[in-house]
Design a protein around this motif. Structure first.
Motif, PDB file in Angstrom:
ATOM      1  N   GLU A 111       0.852  -1.186   0.000  1.00 28.15           N
ATOM      2  CA  GLU A 111       0.000   0.000   0.000  1.00 28.15           C
ATOM      3  C   GLU A 111       0.892   1.243   0.000  1.00 28.15           C
ATOM      4  O   GLU A 111       2.084   1.172   0.299  1.00 28.15           O
ATOM      5  CB  GLU A 111      -0.901   0.005   1.232  1.00 28.15           C
ATOM      6  CG  GLU A 111      -1.904  -1.126   1.255  1.00 28.15           C
ATOM      7  CD  GLU A 111      -2.729  -1.148   2.541  1.00 28.15           C
ATOM      8  OE1 GLU A 111      -2.704  -0.152   3.294  1.00 28.15           O
ATOM      9  OE2 GLU A 111      -3.373  -2.174   2.789  1.00 28.15           O
ATOM     10  N   TYR A 112       0.313   2.389  -0.301  1.00 29.30           N
ATOM     11  CA  TYR A 112       1.027   3.665  -0.338  1.00 29.30           C
ATOM     12  C   TYR A 112       1.134   4.178   1.094  1.00 29.30           C
ATOM     13  O   TYR A 112       0.253   4.862   1.596  1.00 29.30           O
ATOM     14  CB  TYR A 112       0.258   4.627  -1.245  1.00 29.30           C
ATOM     15  CG  TYR A 112       0.992   5.889  -1.621  1.00 29.30           C
ATOM     16  CD1 TYR A 112       2.223   5.848  -2.270  1.00 29.30           C
ATOM     17  CD2 TYR A 112       0.437   7.134  -1.359  1.00 29.30           C
ATOM     18  CE1 TYR A 112       2.879   7.002  -2.629  1.00 29.30           C
ATOM     19  CE2 TYR A 112       1.080   8.295  -1.725  1.00 29.30           C
ATOM     20  CZ  TYR A 112       2.306   8.230  -2.360  1.00 29.30           C
ATOM     21  OH  TYR A 112       2.943   9.385  -2.723  1.00 29.30           O
ATOM     22  N   LEU A 113       2.230   3.789   1.764  1.00 23.31           N
ATOM     23  CA  LEU A 113       2.424   4.069   3.181  1.00 23.31           C
ATOM     24  C   LEU A 113       3.845   4.553   3.438  1.00 23.31           C
ATOM     25  O   LEU A 113       4.705   4.504   2.560  1.00 23.31           O
ATOM     26  CB  LEU A 113       2.187   2.797   4.004  1.00 23.31           C
ATOM     27  CG  LEU A 113       0.821   2.135   3.921  1.00 23.31           C
ATOM     28  CD1 LEU A 113       0.859   0.770   4.598  1.00 23.31           C
ATOM     29  CD2 LEU A 113      -0.221   3.023   4.571  1.00 23.31           C
ATOM     30  N   SER A 114       4.103   4.968   4.662  1.00 19.96           N
ATOM     31  CA  SER A 114       5.462   5.345   5.061  1.00 19.96           C
ATOM     32  C   SER A 114       5.876   4.530   6.278  1.00 19.96           C
ATOM     33  O   SER A 114       5.048   3.940   6.961  1.00 19.96           O
ATOM     34  CB  SER A 114       5.534   6.838   5.389  1.00 19.96           C
ATOM     35  OG  SER A 114       4.773   7.124   6.542  1.00 19.96           O
ATOM     36  N   THR A 161       9.403  -7.016 -12.785  1.00 24.46           N
ATOM     37  CA  THR A 161       9.117  -5.621 -13.103  1.00 24.46           C
ATOM     38  C   THR A 161       8.198  -5.047 -12.041  1.00 24.46           C
ATOM     39  O   THR A 161       7.085  -5.535 -11.843  1.00 24.46           O
ATOM     40  CB  THR A 161       8.447  -5.505 -14.490  1.00 24.46           C
ATOM     41  OG1 THR A 161       9.291  -6.134 -15.462  1.00 24.46           O
ATOM     42  CG2 THR A 161       8.220  -4.067 -14.875  1.00 24.46           C
ATOM     43  N   MET A 162       8.668  -4.021 -11.356  1.00 20.35           N
ATOM     44  CA  MET A 162       7.911  -3.395 -10.275  1.00 20.35           C
ATOM     45  C   MET A 162       7.623  -1.934 -10.627  1.00 20.35           C
ATOM     46  O   MET A 162       8.445  -1.273 -11.256  1.00 20.35           O
ATOM     47  CB  MET A 162       8.696  -3.445  -8.963  1.00 20.35           C
ATOM     48  CG  MET A 162       9.057  -4.826  -8.458  1.00 20.35           C
ATOM     49  SD  MET A 162       7.644  -5.787  -7.925  1.00 20.35           S
ATOM     50  CE  MET A 162       7.225  -4.957  -6.393  1.00 20.35           C
ATOM     51  N   LEU A 163       6.462  -1.456 -10.203  1.00 23.33           N
ATOM     52  CA  LEU A 163       6.124  -0.046 -10.339  1.00 23.33           C
ATOM     53  C   LEU A 163       6.315   0.596  -8.971  1.00 23.33           C
ATOM     54  O   LEU A 163       5.674   0.198  -7.995  1.00 23.33           O
ATOM     55  CB  LEU A 163       4.679   0.128 -10.808  1.00 23.33           C
ATOM     56  CG  LEU A 163       4.236   1.574 -11.024  1.00 23.33           C
ATOM     57  CD1 LEU A 163       5.001   2.201 -12.189  1.00 23.33           C
ATOM     58  CD2 LEU A 163       2.733   1.641 -11.276  1.00 23.33           C
ATOM     59  N   PHE A 164       7.218   1.572  -8.894  1.00 20.06           N
ATOM     60  CA  PHE A 164       7.478   2.296  -7.654  1.00 20.06           C
ATOM     61  C   PHE A 164       6.778   3.642  -7.725  1.00 20.06           C
ATOM     62  O   PHE A 164       6.866   4.349  -8.722  1.00 20.06           O
ATOM     63  CB  PHE A 164       8.986   2.522  -7.470  1.00 20.06           C
ATOM     64  CG  PHE A 164       9.315   3.418  -6.308  1.00 20.06           C
ATOM     65  CD1 PHE A 164       9.360   2.905  -5.021  1.00 20.06           C
ATOM     66  CD2 PHE A 164       9.554   4.769  -6.492  1.00 20.06           C
ATOM     67  CE1 PHE A 164       9.651   3.737  -3.941  1.00 20.06           C
ATOM     68  CE2 PHE A 164       9.847   5.600  -5.426  1.00 20.06           C
ATOM     69  CZ  PHE A 164       9.886   5.082  -4.144  1.00 20.06           C
ATOM     70  N   LYS A 165       6.064   3.998  -6.650  1.00 20.15           N
ATOM     71  CA  LYS A 165       5.436   5.314  -6.534  1.00 20.15           C
ATOM     72  C   LYS A 165       6.040   6.001  -5.323  1.00 20.15           C
ATOM     73  O   LYS A 165       5.964   5.492  -4.206  1.00 20.15           O
ATOM     74  CB  LYS A 165       3.923   5.184  -6.376  1.00 20.15           C
ATOM     75  CG  LYS A 165       3.214   6.528  -6.273  1.00 20.15           C
ATOM     76  CD  LYS A 165       1.714   6.340  -6.161  1.00 20.15           C
ATOM     77  CE  LYS A 165       0.984   7.664  -6.035  1.00 20.15           C
ATOM     78  NZ  LYS A 165      -0.476   7.464  -5.890  1.00 20.15           N
ATOM     79  N   GLY A 222       4.469  11.418  -5.841  1.00 25.09           N
ATOM     80  CA  GLY A 222       3.434  10.925  -6.736  1.00 25.09           C
ATOM     81  C   GLY A 222       3.952  10.390  -8.055  1.00 25.09           C
ATOM     82  O   GLY A 222       3.190   9.844  -8.853  1.00 25.09           O
ATOM     83  N   VAL A 223       5.247  10.538  -8.309  1.00 22.78           N
ATOM     84  CA  VAL A 223       5.837  10.057  -9.558  1.00 22.78           C
ATOM     85  C   VAL A 223       5.930   8.531  -9.526  1.00 22.78           C
ATOM     86  O   VAL A 223       6.361   7.951  -8.530  1.00 22.78           O
ATOM     87  CB  VAL A 223       7.237  10.682  -9.784  1.00 22.78           C
ATOM     88  CG1 VAL A 223       7.917  10.062 -11.002  1.00 22.78           C
ATOM     89  CG2 VAL A 223       7.120  12.187  -9.938  1.00 22.78           C
ATOM     90  N   GLU A 224       5.511   7.896 -10.629  1.00 22.41           N
ATOM     91  CA  GLU A 224       5.591   6.446 -10.764  1.00 22.41           C
ATOM     92  C   GLU A 224       6.726   6.099 -11.716  1.00 22.41           C
ATOM     93  O   GLU A 224       6.855   6.696 -12.788  1.00 22.41           O
ATOM     94  CB  GLU A 224       4.270   5.881 -11.275  1.00 22.41           C
ATOM     95  CG  GLU A 224       3.133   6.059 -10.279  1.00 22.41           C
ATOM     96  CD  GLU A 224       1.826   5.448 -10.759  1.00 22.41           C
ATOM     97  OE1 GLU A 224       1.640   5.301 -11.993  1.00 22.41           O
ATOM     98  OE2 GLU A 224       0.992   5.121  -9.901  1.00 22.41           O
ATOM     99  N   SER A 257       5.126   3.144  -2.500  1.00 20.66           N
ATOM    100  CA  SER A 257       4.526   1.829  -2.731  1.00 20.66           C
ATOM    101  C   SER A 257       5.263   1.153  -3.874  1.00 20.66           C
ATOM    102  O   SER A 257       5.918   1.807  -4.692  1.00 20.66           O
ATOM    103  CB  SER A 257       3.035   1.950  -3.073  1.00 20.66           C
ATOM    104  OG  SER A 257       2.855   2.605  -4.317  1.00 20.66           O
ATOM    105  N   VAL A 258       5.163  -0.165  -3.914  1.00 22.88           N
ATOM    106  CA  VAL A 258       5.671  -0.954  -5.030  1.00 22.88           C
ATOM    107  C   VAL A 258       4.593  -1.956  -5.418  1.00 22.88           C
ATOM    108  O   VAL A 258       3.870  -2.476  -4.566  1.00 22.88           O
ATOM    109  CB  VAL A 258       6.992  -1.702  -4.700  1.00 22.88           C
ATOM    110  CG1 VAL A 258       8.150  -0.736  -4.550  1.00 22.88           C
ATOM    111  CG2 VAL A 258       6.858  -2.581  -3.484  1.00 22.88           C
TER     112      VAL A 258
END
Length: 116
Positions: A54-57, A70-74, A78-80, A98-99
């Motif tokens: 999830e989009y967390l810290s 292949t991973m998508l990092f956000k 907000g840049v992916e 997030s990933v």
């Protein structure tokens, strides 16, 4: 206690972490492994088409290294960014991120965490 710890490939343990889904998390090293240790090291396996976080810290300085897949990092801006095998990202403590595995095979990511 020794100043080092070796973990063989069949000696890791699995664990769960908040905000993670469709993945297997393997702990390789804990801070308590050595005198004065602070670092945590793990190997995460994310299932294809959606396994990730999830989009967390968190309050750890983090380093992610993509071993396979292949991973998508956000990032917190907000840049992916698409990350492939051999790519890495260094994340400041407290940064939101997030990933997500966007590939068709299981992705493997080496994770290094260090308390701030």
């Amino acid at each position: 206690m020794a100043g080092y710890k070796i973990t063989k490939k069949d000696e890791y343990y699995t664990y769960t972490a908040p905000g993670h889904s469709e993945c297997k998390l393997c702990r390789l090293h804990d801070p308590a492994d050595i005198d004065g240790g602070r670092m945590t090291n793990g190997l995460s396996h994310f299932l294809p088409s959606g396994g990730g976080t999830e989009y967390l810290s968190n309050q750890m300085e983090s380093l992610y290294y993509i071993i396979e897949g292949t991973m998508l990092f956000k990032g917190d801006d907000g840049v992916e960014t698409v990350l492939n095998a051999g790519d890495s990202v260094h994340i400041a403590p407290g940064s939101t991120k997030s990933v997500t595995n966007i590939g068709t095979t299981t992705a493997q990511m080496l994770v290094v965490l260090l308390p701030a």
